[in-house]
Design a protein around this motif. Structure first.
Motif, PDB file in Angstrom:
ATOM      1  N   ASP A 300     -31.356 -28.466 -25.264  1.00  0.00           N
ATOM      2  CA  ASP A 300     -32.266 -27.240 -25.637  1.00  0.00           C
ATOM      3  C   ASP A 300     -32.715 -26.550 -24.353  1.00  0.00           C
ATOM      4  OD1 ASP A 300     -32.035 -28.079 -28.180  1.00  0.00           O
ATOM      5  OD2 ASP A 300     -33.949 -29.502 -28.150  1.00  0.00           O
ATOM      6  N   ARG A 303     -29.904 -24.491 -23.124  1.00  0.00           N
ATOM      7  CA  ARG A 303     -29.970 -23.240 -23.805  1.00  0.00           C
ATOM      8  C   ARG A 303     -31.007 -22.423 -23.389  1.00  0.00           C
ATOM      9  NH1 ARG A 303     -28.146 -26.826 -27.746  1.00  0.00           N
ATOM     10  NH2 ARG A 303     -30.622 -27.070 -28.686  1.00  0.00           N
ATOM     11  N   ALA A 304     -32.266 -22.940 -23.572  1.00  0.00           N
ATOM     12  CA  ALA A 304     -33.296 -21.981 -23.072  1.00  0.00           C
ATOM     13  C   ALA A 304     -33.111 -21.128 -21.686  1.00  0.00           C
ATOM     14  CB  ALA A 304     -34.699 -22.749 -22.969  1.00  0.00           C
ATOM     15  N   GLY A 306     -30.292 -20.663 -20.274  1.00  0.00           N
ATOM     16  CA  GLY A 306     -29.362 -19.795 -20.000  1.00  0.00           C
ATOM     17  C   GLY A 306     -29.695 -18.382 -20.796  1.00  0.00           C
ATOM     18  N   HIS A 307     -30.463 -18.699 -21.871  1.00  0.00           N
ATOM     19  CA  HIS A 307     -30.944 -17.403 -22.314  1.00  0.00           C
ATOM     20  C   HIS A 307     -32.093 -16.793 -21.542  1.00  0.00           C
ATOM     21  CE1 HIS A 307     -29.416 -17.713 -26.506  1.00  0.00           C
ATOM     22  NE2 HIS A 307     -29.706 -19.053 -26.404  1.00  0.00           N
ATOM     23  N   ALA A 308     -32.651 -17.339 -20.900  1.00  0.00           N
ATOM     24  CA  ALA A 308     -33.716 -16.632 -19.865  1.00  0.00           C
ATOM     25  C   ALA A 308     -32.904 -16.154 -18.707  1.00  0.00           C
ATOM     26  CB  ALA A 308     -34.659 -17.757 -19.569  1.00  0.00           C
ATOM     27  N   GLU A 309     -31.983 -17.027 -18.278  1.00  0.00           N
ATOM     28  CA  GLU A 309     -31.130 -16.244 -17.085  1.00  0.00           C
ATOM     29  C   GLU A 309     -30.241 -15.114 -17.753  1.00  0.00           C
ATOM     30  OE1 GLU A 309     -28.666 -19.440 -15.710  1.00  0.00           O
ATOM     31  OE2 GLU A 309     -30.377 -20.343 -14.672  1.00  0.00           O
ATOM     32  N   ALA A 310     -29.893 -15.091 -18.795  1.00  0.00           N
ATOM     33  CA  ALA A 310     -29.121 -13.862 -19.460  1.00  0.00           C
ATOM     34  C   ALA A 310     -30.036 -12.623 -19.447  1.00  0.00           C
ATOM     35  CB  ALA A 310     -28.542 -14.479 -20.866  1.00  0.00           C
ATOM     36  N   GLU A 311     -31.465 -12.939 -20.004  1.00  0.00           N
ATOM     37  CA  GLU A 311     -32.372 -11.908 -20.022  1.00  0.00           C
ATOM     38  C   GLU A 311     -32.612 -11.330 -18.705  1.00  0.00           C
ATOM     39  OE1 GLU A 311     -35.389 -13.507 -22.359  1.00  0.00           O
ATOM     40  OE2 GLU A 311     -34.376 -13.593 -24.265  1.00  0.00           O
TER      41      GLU A 311
END
Length: 364
Positions: A300, A303-304, A306-311
């Motif tokens: 988790d 994933r969080a 990764g989403h934050a880095e992607a954003e």
């Protein structure tokens, strides 16, 4: 000798207890006797002093034995003047009335007469016997001399009496005496040698006894030493046996203790192993659940993130899209500079600066 002292024209005579004194005055006897003391006039006095004490006359004369051997006789005659009045009438015993000194030596005449009278019977007796017998006839010679002196009328006429006559020694010539002494000396030497041999034999016997005693003592000491060694060995063996028994008992006790200790240790190890297995089983179950939960949590989080880095990258790219190219190049250079290693010294040449400025100029 009487003591004569002077007083003017007179003289005083003091006699001694051993002298007989006679005083003549005008041809007549005025005083006489022993121990006299009187005054007199030396001009008309005639004094006579006769010693009446015992006198010793030593005699030494040579004689010849029946076998023509020369010998020496040593004798002593004791005499005294028994009749001093007769002696004073026959011999000159006068003394000087002024000084009291004798005017002659009458006793020498008496000594000569006694020597002659003593030698004659001794010579006659020794001339009739051989040398060996003459050397042992001391008593007969003494008796002959005493008899001759006692019976001689001349001595009686002189008022002389012989008290005793002694023969001290009868000796031959030195060479002859040594020759005569040889048998006796040899016999004495034989006896001395016999005594020496006997003493040596006795000493050897005593040494043998001492050696035997020493040998017996050594044997006894060796026997006692053997007994001591045997006793010492027995004591050593007994001590070793006792030590072995003690060590065996100690080893048995130690083995028993180790056996009990090993059994207790084995039981304790089994209990601990069971408890450890149960603990491991419990821990394994808890760890597996924990790993599962952790893995889920990490997933988790990843994933969080990764989403934050992607954003964040999307926002960064959106921001970079609006920036002019020069700014992007500057940011790129800074980013590259941050990745480069540390530079201690940098040399910038004019060519490099010109080329760089040309590339950074607007419109390129």
């Amino acid at each position: 000798m009487a003591d004569v002292t002077r007083r003017l024209f007179l003289r005083h005579l003091r006699g001694t207890p051993t002298s007989w004194v006679r005083l003549h005055v005008g041809g007549k006897v005025r005083r006489e006797g022993i121990g006299q003391s009187f005054w007199y006039r030396p001009l008309n006095a005639v004094l006579s002093e006769v010693p009446v004490d015992d006198r010793e006359l030593p005699l030494l004369f040579h004689a010849r034995t029946g076998d023509f051997a020369d010998i020496t006789v040593q004798a002593t005659v004791t005499y005294r003047v028994a009749d001093p009045a007769r002696a004073a009438g026959r011999l000159d015993f006068s003394v000087d009335p002024r000084t009291g000194t004798p005017r002659s030596r009458p006793l020498d005449q008496v000594a000569t007469l006694l020597a002659e009278l003593a030698q004659q019977p001794a010579l006659d007796l020794l001339a009739r016997v051989p040398l060996a017998e003459a050397l042992t006839t001391v008593a007969p010679v003494r008796e002959a001399v005493s008899g001759a002196l006692g019976d001689d009328p001349r001595l009686t006429d002189l008022g002389v009496a012989v008290v005793s006559a002694r023969v001290v020694a009868i000796r031959p010539e030195p060479e002859l005496e040594r020759a005569l002494q040889t048998p006796t000396r040899e016999a004495v030497q034989v006896q001395a040698d016999r005594a020496t041999y006997a003493r040596r034999a006795q000493a050897v016997e005593q040494e043998r006894s001492i050696a035997e005693n020493e040998l017996q003592n050594k044997i006894e000491l060796a026997r006692r030493e053997q007994q001591l060694v045997e006793q010492h060995g027995a004591n050593t063996r007994r001590r070793a046996e006792l030590d072995a028994d003690a060590e065996l008992a100690g080893a048995q006790g130690k083995a028993e203790r180790e056996k009990v200790a090993n059994a207790a240790a084995a039981e304790r190890a089994r209990v601990l192993a069971a408890a450890e297995a149960e603990k491991e089983r419990v821990l394994a179950g808890g760890a597996a659940e924990k790993e599962r939960l952790l893995a889920a949590a990490r997933a988790d989080g990843v994933r969080a993130v990764g989403h934050a880095e992607a954003e964040a990258e999307a926002a960064k790219l959106a921001a970079y899209a609006e920036l002019p190219p020069e700014v992007l190049r500057a940011l790129t250079v800074r980013e590259i500079a941050g990745q480069l290693p540390q530079i201690g010294q940098l040399t910038v040449t004019p060519d490099v600066v010109t080329d760089l400025l040309a590339r950074l100029a607007p419109g390129r």
